[in-house]
Motif scaffolding. Structure first.
Motif, PDB file in Angstrom:
ATOM      1  N   TYR A   1      -1.808  -3.226  -4.035  1.00  0.00           N
ATOM      2  CA  TYR A   1      -3.215  -3.059  -3.691  1.00  0.00           C
ATOM      3  C   TYR A   1      -3.654  -1.643  -4.002  1.00  0.00           C
ATOM      4  O   TYR A   1      -4.712  -1.413  -4.582  1.00  0.00           O
ATOM      5  CB  TYR A   1      -3.415  -3.364  -2.207  1.00  0.00           C
ATOM      6  N   SER A   2      -2.846  -0.674  -3.601  1.00  0.00           N
ATOM      7  CA  SER A   2      -3.140   0.717  -3.878  1.00  0.00           C
ATOM      8  C   SER A   2      -1.906   1.533  -3.568  1.00  0.00           C
ATOM      9  O   SER A   2      -1.051   1.107  -2.827  1.00  0.00           O
ATOM     10  CB  SER A   2      -4.304   1.195  -3.014  1.00  0.00           C
TER      11      SER A   2
ATOM     12  N   SER B   1       0.839  -1.193   0.000  1.00  0.00           N
ATOM     13  CA  SER B   1       0.000   0.000   0.000  1.00  0.00           C
ATOM     14  C   SER B   1       0.879   1.249   0.000  1.00  0.00           C
ATOM     15  O   SER B   1       1.967   1.264   0.595  1.00  0.00           O
ATOM     16  CB  SER B   1      -0.890   0.003   1.245  1.00  0.00           C
ATOM     17  N   ARG B   2       0.392   2.288  -0.680  1.00  0.00           N
ATOM     18  CA  ARG B   2       1.026   3.608  -0.691  1.00  0.00           C
ATOM     19  C   ARG B   2       2.500   3.536  -1.117  1.00  0.00           C
ATOM     20  O   ARG B   2       3.376   4.095  -0.483  1.00  0.00           O
ATOM     21  CB  ARG B   2       0.898   4.277   0.679  1.00  0.00           C
ATOM     22  N   VAL B   3       2.756   2.850  -2.177  1.00  0.00           N
ATOM     23  CA  VAL B   3       4.132   2.705  -2.659  1.00  0.00           C
ATOM     24  C   VAL B   3       4.540   3.957  -3.430  1.00  0.00           C
ATOM     25  O   VAL B   3       3.814   4.416  -4.317  1.00  0.00           O
ATOM     26  CB  VAL B   3       4.260   1.467  -3.577  1.00  0.00           C
ATOM     27  N   ARG B   4       5.691   4.522  -3.086  1.00  0.00           N
ATOM     28  CA  ARG B   4       6.207   5.677  -3.805  1.00  0.00           C
ATOM     29  C   ARG B   4       6.611   5.268  -5.221  1.00  0.00           C
ATOM     30  O   ARG B   4       7.067   4.137  -5.438  1.00  0.00           O
ATOM     31  CB  ARG B   4       7.428   6.251  -3.076  1.00  0.00           C
ATOM     32  N   PRO B   5       6.482   6.188  -6.189  1.00  0.00           N
ATOM     33  CA  PRO B   5       6.825   5.831  -7.584  1.00  0.00           C
ATOM     34  C   PRO B   5       8.243   5.291  -7.734  1.00  0.00           C
ATOM     35  O   PRO B   5       8.461   4.281  -8.411  1.00  0.00           O
ATOM     36  CB  PRO B   5       6.639   7.155  -8.337  1.00  0.00           C
ATOM     37  N   ASN B   6       9.215   5.935  -7.109  1.00  0.00           N
ATOM     38  CA  ASN B   6      10.597   5.470  -7.222  1.00  0.00           C
ATOM     39  C   ASN B   6      10.781   4.099  -6.583  1.00  0.00           C
ATOM     40  O   ASN B   6      11.476   3.229  -7.121  1.00  0.00           O
ATOM     41  CB  ASN B   6      11.557   6.472  -6.569  1.00  0.00           C
ATOM     42  N   THR B   7      10.145   3.916  -5.435  1.00  0.00           N
ATOM     43  CA  THR B   7      10.235   2.624  -4.757  1.00  0.00           C
ATOM     44  C   THR B   7       9.514   1.549  -5.556  1.00  0.00           C
ATOM     45  O   THR B   7       9.966   0.400  -5.618  1.00  0.00           O
ATOM     46  CB  THR B   7       9.628   2.725  -3.339  1.00  0.00           C
ATOM     47  N   LEU B   8       8.398   1.930  -6.175  1.00  0.00           N
ATOM     48  CA  LEU B   8       7.659   0.986  -7.017  1.00  0.00           C
ATOM     49  C   LEU B   8       8.539   0.478  -8.151  1.00  0.00           C
ATOM     50  O   LEU B   8       8.601  -0.732  -8.428  1.00  0.00           O
ATOM     51  CB  LEU B   8       6.412   1.678  -7.578  1.00  0.00           C
TER      52      LEU B   8
END
Length: 559
Positions: free
Chosen positions: A534-535, A512-519
């Motif tokens: 999930y989101s 949940s709430r994954v930062r774009p860079n971390t994603l």
């Protein structure tokens, strides 16, 4: 680009001029003392106040920071060069010039490549310990001067202490009397009338006493003849092996000056609301040190005490630095005869009083009260610097800094979250380990990057939370990634192992709430696919933990 001498106007010209005279009165006696600490002639300290001061004042962004050799730098010069050449020799002076030039090159590189952040590794405990160790080493030499006892200043701390104790039988009572009076005037003056240049008054008064009473004939040491004339351009001619041998000490000088100089410069710029440019200040230190090495001086750093004195005098520009340079040049041209009879006990008293704050006694007490581990870091750095040497001291400082970083990073905040308040609100609170946020669902937040130091810790925390909930109580794990800014390979491998452990227990995993860079990082490391997310927004937790009424309205397979 900020113009040189920014802030100087007709309205504040007189204030700045007066501050310059005050700076001249403070800097000359101190620099003579610091040159002696460094094992160099008095002219080395005075030369640093001319060309290096001018180029620094015209380039630096700070309107107040005073650049000059200081006590810690002088002690570091002495301890690092003392093993390569005899103090007072021509080779020793040449090595000091080369060391300053190397420091200048390092400052320029830091500025060009924007590497000033490296100095952030020198935390307050490390700086307090390192500078305190150097200061106590200096204090022994100054006490010897104040007592009229001759010691070998080129020795290590224990050797100096042994010489001092062994020479107590040779104490000169006239030297002690001069020292006691000097210290009393300096301490009382600093407490009640700080604006008056008491160091200069002490030098003038004690010199007159020595000249009028002939105390130099009764065993009181004096400064001696100081060569007249301006500094001359030169260049150190030494073997490459010696250039390389000076690099470690130059690194130490550069880092300490960077940490202290930028901190002081930033604090005054914020206090008075003028621009601060770290890389420009580093470049200014660079060219000032090259200038020092090319005209007979030694490494130049930042002077916290003189900067504070200029602030108290109302100065808000670098104009006093130019007054200092001009005044020092005039002294070297026409007034060196006035310096010959300055008594060494008075110089020892002036330098000793100046370095008392550098011992860090109050800072150590404060560290002891606030954080025992950081106190231990400072004390270790202090002892290593004092008993082993300045270079080992700075190396130990960096090792301790890394240990402190690793200790904190390996213990990140790992929270099990639960829903509270209105069922429709996204209000999260920390919950005890094993708390299930909704039937079959547990949400865990890692408040740090996932990397080699905490990967195993996070995996263990997740496993403990799931086990604490009971066998089969958790079917779905959600990792709140809002505070995770990065993932390294070791952390990814640890997480992959955790995924296998979860799969073996039929616990599904979502993020949940994954930062774009971390994603992007998670995807590139093979930890994440689009089905796993999930989101990535704050409403995810609310939707993940619906109220009981909302769960009843969901399809059976989603309840």
């Amino acid at each position: 680009m900020q113009r040189p001498l920014a802030g100087l106007t007709r309205r504040n010209f007189l204030t700045e001029l007066t501050a310059g005279v005050t700076l001249l009165a403070i800097a000359i006696p101190l620099n003579i003392g610091y040159a002696q600490i460094a094992g160099l002639p008095p002219t080395a300290g005075l030369y640093a106040l001319i060309v290096p001061t001018i180029v620094y004042a015209l380039v630096v962004s700070s309107r107040q920071l005073v650049a000059s050799p200081d006590a810690a730098a002088a002690a570091l010069v002495a301890s690092s060069i003392g093993g390569l050449a005899a103090a007072g020799s021509a080779d020793y002076a040449t090595l000091a010039l080369a060391q300053a030039i190397i420091c200048g090159g390092m400052f320029v590189l830091l500025a060009v490549f924007k590497l000033g952040f490296l100095a952030n590794f020198l935390s307050k405990p490390i700086l307090v310990g390192f500078v305190g160790g150097l200061a106590l080493d200096i204090m022994v030499s100054q006490v010897a001067k104040m007592l009229g006892v001759k010691i070998d200043s080129g020795k290590e701390f224990t050797g100096k202490v042994a010489d001092l104790i062994g020479g107590l039988a040779t104490i000169n009572l006239w030297a002690v009397l001069i020292s006691v009076c000097s210290v009393a005037v300096l301490l009382l003056g600093r407490r009640y009338l700080r604006a008056i240049p008491w160091a200069l008054i002490v030098l003038v008064a004690t010199t007159l006493v020595v000249v009028l009473t002939g105390l130099d004939q009764r065993g009181v040491a004096v400064l001696g003849e100081v060569p007249a004339g301006p500094p001359e351009l030169t260049w150190p001619m030494i073997d490459w092996s010696l250039w390389l041998a000076l690099i470690p000490s130059a690194i130490a000088l550069t880092l300490v000056t960077t940490a202290e100089g930028l901190l002081v410069s930033r604090s005054y710029s914020e206090k008075h609301g003028y621009p601060f440019h770290a890389n420009r200040d580093l470049f200014a230190f660079g060219i000032a040190n090259v200038a020092a090495g090319a005209q007979g001086s030694f490494a130049v750093g930042s002077s916290t005490s003189r900067t504070a004195a200029m602030d108290q005098a109302g100065s808000r520009t670098q104009f006093p630095a130019l007054i200092l340079a001009v005044g020092t040049l005039l002294l070297l041209l026409f007034g060196t005869a006035l310096l010959a009879d300055i008594p060494s006990p008075a110089i020892g008293a002036i330098v000793g009083v100046a370095i008392i704050p550098l011992l860090g006694i109050r800072d150590f007490i404060d560290l002891w009260r606030k954080d025992r581990f950081e106190f231990l870091i400072g004390a270790t750095c202090f002892l290593v610097t004092l008993f082993i040497g300045s270079i080992p001291g700075i190396l130990v400082a960096f090792v301790l800094a890394l240990i402190n970083i690793a200790r904190r990073a390996s213990n990140p905040a790992i929270d099990v979250l639960e829903s509270s308040g209105d069922p429709g609100e996204s209000l999260l609170e920390d919950a005890p380990a094993g708390t299930v946020t909704a039937p079959g669902v547990i949400v865990i937040r890692l408040a740090a990057p996932l990397f080699f130091a905490n990967g195993a810790v996070f995996s263990t925390a997740v496993k403990d939370a799931i086990r604490s909930a009971g066998d089969g109580a958790v079917q779905h794990l959600v990792v709140d990634m809002e505070a995770v800014t990065d993932v390294d390979v070791t952390g990814a491998e640890s997480f992959a192992s955790l995924k296998g452990w979860l799969a073996a227990r039929s616990v599904s995993l979502s993020f949940s709430r994954v930062r774009p860079n971390t994603l992007h990082r998670l995807t590139s490391l093979g930890l994440l696919t689009s089905e796993d997310v999930y989101s990535t927004n704050r409403s995810a937790i609310t939707r993940l933990v619906p109220s009981s009424a909302e769960r009843e309205s969901l399809p059976k397979e989603d309840q």
